[in-house]
Design a protein around this motif. Structure first.
Motif, mmCIF file in Angstrom:
data_model
loop_
_atom_site.group_PDB
_atom_site.id
_atom_site.type_symbol
_atom_site.label_atom_id
_atom_site.label_comp_id
_atom_site.label_asym_id
_atom_site.label_seq_id
_atom_site.Cartn_x
_atom_site.Cartn_y
_atom_site.Cartn_z
ATOM 1 N N LYS A 42 0.829 -1.204 0.000
ATOM 2 C CA LYS A 42 0.000 0.000 0.000
ATOM 3 C C LYS A 42 0.865 1.257 0.000
ATOM 4 O O LYS A 42 1.859 1.348 0.706
ATOM 5 C CB LYS A 42 -0.906 0.010 1.237
ATOM 6 N N GLU A 45 -0.452 8.052 1.411
ATOM 7 C CA GLU A 45 -0.867 9.298 0.790
ATOM 8 C C GLU A 45 -0.123 10.473 1.439
ATOM 9 O O GLU A 45 0.152 10.466 2.641
ATOM 10 C CB GLU A 45 -2.376 9.487 0.924
ATOM 11 N N GLU A 51 -5.880 20.931 -3.537
ATOM 12 C CA GLU A 51 -6.164 20.614 -4.934
ATOM 13 C C GLU A 51 -5.905 21.817 -5.832
ATOM 14 O O GLU A 51 -5.384 21.687 -6.945
ATOM 15 C CB GLU A 51 -7.616 20.150 -5.084
ATOM 16 N N TYR A 143 -2.944 -2.216 -6.781
ATOM 17 C CA TYR A 143 -3.636 -1.258 -7.653
ATOM 18 C C TYR A 143 -3.755 -1.782 -9.091
ATOM 19 O O TYR A 143 -4.117 -1.041 -9.999
ATOM 20 C CB TYR A 143 -2.893 0.084 -7.652
ATOM 21 N N ASN A 146 -6.962 -1.151 -10.993
ATOM 22 C CA ASN A 146 -7.438 0.220 -11.194
ATOM 23 C C ASN A 146 -7.784 0.452 -12.659
ATOM 24 O O ASN A 146 -7.184 -0.144 -13.548
ATOM 25 C CB ASN A 146 -6.366 1.226 -10.770
ATOM 26 N N SER A 431 -2.208 9.794 -4.771
ATOM 27 C CA SER A 431 -3.656 9.946 -4.567
ATOM 28 C C SER A 431 -4.430 9.347 -5.737
ATOM 29 O O SER A 431 -5.499 8.762 -5.543
ATOM 30 C CB SER A 431 -4.026 11.425 -4.377
ATOM 31 N N SER A 432 -3.883 9.455 -6.950
ATOM 32 C CA SER A 432 -4.563 8.899 -8.119
ATOM 33 C C SER A 432 -4.643 7.388 -8.043
ATOM 34 O O SER A 432 -5.675 6.783 -8.400
ATOM 35 C CB SER A 432 -3.840 9.319 -9.407
ATOM 36 N N ILE A 434 -4.310 5.505 -5.128
ATOM 37 C CA ILE A 434 -5.054 5.107 -3.927
ATOM 38 C C ILE A 434 -6.556 5.236 -4.130
ATOM 39 O O ILE A 434 -7.328 4.367 -3.717
ATOM 40 C CB ILE A 434 -4.590 5.954 -2.716
ATOM 41 N N HIS A 435 -6.991 6.313 -4.802
ATOM 42 C CA HIS A 435 -8.424 6.565 -4.976
ATOM 43 C C HIS A 435 -8.937 6.169 -6.356
ATOM 44 O O HIS A 435 -10.064 6.512 -6.717
ATOM 45 C CB HIS A 435 -8.717 8.048 -4.708
ATOM 46 N N ASN A 436 -8.104 5.428 -7.110
ATOM 47 C CA ASN A 436 -8.497 4.918 -8.424
ATOM 48 C C ASN A 436 -9.015 6.047 -9.320
ATOM 49 O O ASN A 436 -10.086 5.954 -9.917
ATOM 50 C CB ASN A 436 -9.556 3.809 -8.278
ATOM 51 N N ARG A 437 -8.213 7.109 -9.407
ATOM 52 C CA ARG A 437 -8.561 8.245 -10.272
ATOM 53 C C ARG A 437 -7.493 8.398 -11.346
ATOM 54 O O ARG A 437 -6.744 9.370 -11.380
ATOM 55 C CB ARG A 437 -8.687 9.529 -9.439
#
Length: 447
Positions: A42, A45, A51, A143, A146, A431-432, A434-437
């Protein structure tokens, strides 16, 4: 039972994408299995910027407009261990006369760099724009399922046929799993080639016959298509087919003879491709998965930028506007946005890199190796710990061997001009994931 079967490599969450799209993976997998695999590797973050502040330094949403989309075929050729040092732009003896000739009629990036040191990380960097900044490839990480932004998935939505080719045994380095997640409709491996008379006895099918197979199979695909091949002969133990023994140029390293063999195979591929009806409507992208670890050159053997220096070439037959020796910094993760920019892709998309045809932000290269980071920007190379604490600063354009650490003398430049971009990028990257963005939602619009 948790291992998932008797195959060579234990299965992970990523295997589910061979059965369904990544967004449906949670339905396919059972909960205990997912939990077991999700707590390995893992990322932590980090929050350096809000942002709004982040957008001052890095913007992952690209939107190239101003010209109509051209439905050109896109053909990737990823060459195993093709370090810049073996080519005509490497400052040493070249073993790649044909690749050198393509550079002369294409858009050649003379300051091109890999974002990885391993094939399983280089391929996602090239096709999905994913830098290798974890201890393991994204394909085998937690990930791995993702929803990635990848060239085949974006072009598939434009009506393209897509296919991934690798002459190795199916399942090698989980390329089949990655290919499914990236949006390739078909996978062609050693099994599909179906002729072990051309097996090299180690890794898979020799490059020369396999690249001919690549050219022939492309001719069966409906245009427009996007396809990628990853070669394998220029890998240890550096063998060549018996009929080429004593007939290829040799150097001080065993790999150099095999580089010459693969360059010959590349020449013959283009000879075959040039006779096909799809050839002149095609953008070719030729690069390396990573550098060869075998070298005796002080620059190329350093653990700094020389270890990542590779050729990156864009070639479109008949398009004389795509011809230049580009000395700007370009990295593997820039290939995806560069191709979409060239095609005139009009939708917003997610990309960590930038188009080589635009000056969207200062050019940079990011890498991670043995628990530390490298960040190259504005002629300076910074190294930092895993905790993102800077350890060295080199004026790389005049000190390519990195012998003079300027971290004390140039601390103000480091803090003002490099660290903000570096920290913003790492924050965005983590962050992308971890949050699947890692993609732009369908029908997304830009403000």
């Amino acid at each position: 039972a948790m291992r998932g079967g008797l195959q060579l490599i234990p299965i992970g969450n990523g295997n589910a994408v061979k059965l369904t799209e990544s967004k449906y993976v949670p339905i396919v997998l059972n909960t205990p299995f997912s939990i077991m695999h999700s707590y390995s590797g893992k990322l932590e973050e980090v929050h350096f910027y809000t942002e709004q502040e982040l957008g001052r330094y890095v913007n992952p949403i690209k939107h190239y407009t101003g010209k109509p989309f051209q439905q050109k075929n896109v053909v990737y050729i990823v060459l195993e261990s093709f370090s810049k040092q073996f080519t005509g732009i490497g400052g040493r003896k070249s073993f790649t006369p044909f690749l050198d000739s393509l550079m002369g009629v294409g858009f050649a990036c003379t300051n091109g760099y890999a974002n990885a040191l391993r094939s399983a990380e280089g391929i996602p960097a090239i096709i999905s724009g994913m830098p290798a900044l974890m201890d393991e490839p994204i394909t085998t990480s937690s990930y791995g399922t993702n929803q990635l932004t990848s060239l085949p998935s974006l072009l598939r939505d434009k009506g393209y046929e897509t296919a991934f080719f690798h002459g190795g045994t199916n399942g090698t380095m989980s390329f089949d799993i990655y290919a499914a997640n990236a949006g390739f409709n078909r996978y062609y491996g050693r099994k599909e080639y179906n002729n072990d008379a051309d097996y090299d006895g180690n890794w898979g099918i020799w490059d020369e016959p396999y690249l001919q197979y690549y050219a022939r199979t492309l001719s069966t695909m409906k245009q427009p298509f996007m396809a990628s091949v990853f070669t394998l002969s220029s890998h240890d133990p550096f063998k060549v087919p018996a009929r080429y023994e004593g007939k290829l140029p040799t150097g001080e390293l065993p790999i150099e003879r095999v580089i010459a063999y693969t360059d010959l195979a590349l020449r013959k591929f283009f000879q075959t491709a040039a006779r096909q009806p799809w050839y002149r409507n095609t953008l070719f992208v030729i690069t390396a998965d990573h550098c060869s670890p075998t070298t005796r050159d002080e620059y190329y053997s350093s653990d700094k930028m020389g270890l990542y220096a590779i050729p990156i070439v864009f070639y479109a037959p008949g398009d004389t506007s795509l011809r230049a020796m580009n000395d700007q910094v370009v990295q593997q993760i820039d290939i995806l946005p560069t191709v979409l920019d060239y095609l005139g892709y009009e939708e917003p998309f997610f990309a960590f890199g930038s188009s080589a045809f635009r000056n969207e932000q200062p050019g940079f290269v990011v890498n991670a190796n043995l628990g530390s980071f490298q960040w190259y920007m504005k002629d300076y190379l910074m190294t930092a710990t895993a905790e993102m604490q800077p350890t060295a600063l080199y004026h790389f354009s005049v000190d390519s061997l990195c012998r003079n650490n300027l971290i004390v003398q140039e601390r103000q430049k480091l803090d003002r001009e490099l660290m903000p971009y570096f920290k913003a990028f790492i924050q965005l990257y983590r962050s992308s994931l971890i949050h699947n963005r890692l993609s732009v939602p369908a029908k997304a619009t830009l403000n």
